[in-house]
Design a protein around this motif. Structure first.
Motif, PDB file in Angstrom:
ATOM      1  N   GLY A 166       0.777   3.499   2.213  1.00  0.00           N
ATOM      2  CA  GLY A 166       1.290   3.699   3.562  1.00  0.00           C
ATOM      3  C   GLY A 166       2.607   2.972   3.788  1.00  0.00           C
ATOM      4  N   SER A 167       2.713   1.762   3.288  1.00  0.00           N
ATOM      5  CA  SER A 167       3.968   1.015   3.411  1.00  0.00           C
ATOM      6  C   SER A 167       5.072   1.676   2.604  1.00  0.00           C
ATOM      7  CB  SER A 167       3.773  -0.427   2.946  1.00  0.00           C
ATOM      8  OG  SER A 167       2.959  -1.149   3.836  1.00  0.00           O
TER       9      SER A 167
ATOM     10  N   ARG B   5       0.807  -3.126  11.927  1.00  0.00           N
ATOM     11  CA  ARG B   5      -0.111  -2.973  10.792  1.00  0.00           C
ATOM     12  C   ARG B   5       0.090  -1.596  10.172  1.00  0.00           C
ATOM     13  NH1 ARG B   5      -4.903  -6.094  10.239  1.00  0.00           N
ATOM     14  NH2 ARG B   5      -5.301  -4.697   8.487  1.00  0.00           N
TER      15      ARG B   5
ATOM     16  N   SER C 170       0.819  -1.211   0.000  1.00  0.00           N
ATOM     17  CA  SER C 170       0.000   0.000   0.000  1.00  0.00           C
ATOM     18  C   SER C 170       0.855   1.264   0.000  1.00  0.00           C
ATOM     19  CB  SER C 170      -0.894   0.004   1.244  1.00  0.00           C
ATOM     20  OG  SER C 170      -0.095   0.125   2.416  1.00  0.00           O
TER      21      SER C 170
ATOM     22  N   GLY D  77      -1.932   0.213   7.286  1.00  0.00           N
ATOM     23  CA  GLY D  77      -3.054   0.048   6.372  1.00  0.00           C
ATOM     24  C   GLY D  77      -3.397  -1.429   6.277  1.00  0.00           C
ATOM     25  N   PRO D  78      -3.499  -1.961   5.063  1.00  0.00           N
ATOM     26  CA  PRO D  78      -3.819  -3.380   4.911  1.00  0.00           C
ATOM     27  C   PRO D  78      -2.613  -4.298   5.101  1.00  0.00           C
ATOM     28  CG  PRO D  78      -3.569  -2.378   2.758  1.00  0.00           C
ATOM     29  CD  PRO D  78      -3.439  -1.258   3.765  1.00  0.00           C
TER      30      PRO D  78
END
Length: 362
Positions: free
Chosen positions: A169-170, A338, A167, A340-341
């Motif tokens: 975010g990552s 965690r 994602s 996001g996903p």
């Protein structure tokens, strides 16, 4: 001391080849009157920033420091003398300084009549400074291998498409890792396939890491490659036996001796250490990662796992010199988060158990 550890972390990525250090000053009554951290190499150390903030209130007070105050003159003066001159009467530090050119601060403070204590929150402070401490003890940079993969361990699909497995975010979190590292390293496969930029984006005030491409035969990084722009300094690591014509198109090369395949990883790390690099973020593909693992040169693994299945495609790691389960590199998972996903998993290699010689029968 816990506040000093928090302050030290603010210097990650900008102090190399120096450690990250935080300092808190208490006045004679135990009230906090100053704090600071080492902000950049060549600039004032944490103790000096904290003493300046405290001013005359430091006299008769206590200094809490994450690392034993230095006892040598480099680009700045010795911190022990600054503490003595400020009238500090007690110093508490978390971790002793293993650097032979800077150690001895505790003894000099005691000789000046300053009370000294050590070991407060030592493990926490050492964890925050693990890259520098490792580099001092091993004379090579601390290496973090970062990769992104599907839940079944694939870094790309069977047709080699890979953008984007994880994602946004990552991907943003990877820029935090880059900002904390002195150098980002990729291999020729990544250079050819992705034309990566490798600079930090989205983090205000970040110090750009050195960009390193391991391109043994000087064939992957071509004129116009994104990694050759002026966003950050770049070195292309090539085989030492290449002639000048083979590297004429590259603005800056690092010549390293060859190994059986590719470049010699310990020699590469030694050259980077000599260049002032104390921490490396390895973002290379499975072949380069395998070479680092085979060389015993990975200190931490950060894997970003996406809830995705591909079933085929390249794995995150290949050719690591592991042929049987008994040779598996066992890891200690130190953190799971965690994003996001996705799931970010951080792990470090477990110490290798010594081999016990087989007993002889009589």
């Amino acid at each position: 001391m816990r506040r000093a550890i928090e302050l030290a972390a603010l210097g990650l990525g900008s102090t190399s080849p120096n450690p990250v250090v935080g300092c808190v000053i208490l006045d004679a009554s135990g009230e906090r009157v100053g704090e600071g951290y080492h902000q950049r190499a060549g600039g004032p150390h944490a103790e000096v920033h904290a003493l300046r903030a405290a001013g005359e209130q430091a006299r008769g007070g206590t200094a809490l420091v994450t690392l034993e105050p230095c006892n040598h003159t480099g680009r700045t003066g010795p911190c022990v003398q600054a503490l003595i001159d400020a009238g500090i009467t007690r110093v508490v530090y978390a971790v002793g300084d293993p650097n032979p050119t800077a150690t001895g601060g505790a003894g000099r403070l005691r000789d000046a009549g300053v009370e000294v204590a050590s070991g407060l929150l030592e493990d926490e402070a050492a964890a925050g400074n693990t890259a520098w401490l490792t580099s001092v003890r091993t004379s090579r940079p601390y290496v973090t291998w970062k990769y992104a993969a599907t839940l079944d361990g694939r870094i790309a699909a069977a047709d080699r498409t890979s953008r984007w497995i994880t994602s946004a975010g990552s991907r943003a979190d990877v820029h935090r890792l880059r900002a904390e590292a002195d150098a980002v390293v990729v291999g020729s496969g990544t250079a050819r396939t992705d034309d990566p930029h490798l600079a930090v984006r989205g983090i205000d005030g970040a110090t750009q890491p050195l960009r390193v491409v391991v391109d043994t035969n000087a064939t992957a990084v071509r004129p116009g490659a994104r990694v050759l722009d002026d966003a950050a300094r770049t070195l292309v690591a090539v085989a030492a036996d290449l002639g000048p014509d083979a590297t004429a198109h590259l603005p800056a090369v690092l010549r390293v001796k060859r190994a059986a395949t590719g470049l010699d990883i310990p020699a590469l790390l030694a050259a980077l250490y000599d260049d002032g690099v104390r921490s490396v973020l390895l973002e290379g593909g499975p072949t380069l990662a395998g070479a680092f693992v085979a060389a015993g040169a990975v200190d931490r693994i950060v894997g970003y796992l996406a809830p995705v299945l591909l079933g085929a495609g390249p794995a995150a790691l290949t050719d690591a010199g592991i042929t049987t389960i008994t040779e598996a590199l066992r890891l200690d998972v130190t953190e799971t988060v965690r994003i996001g996903p996705d799931l970010r998993v951080t792990a470090v290699p477990l110490p290798t158990a010594p081999v016990t010689p087989a007993s002889k029968e009589h």
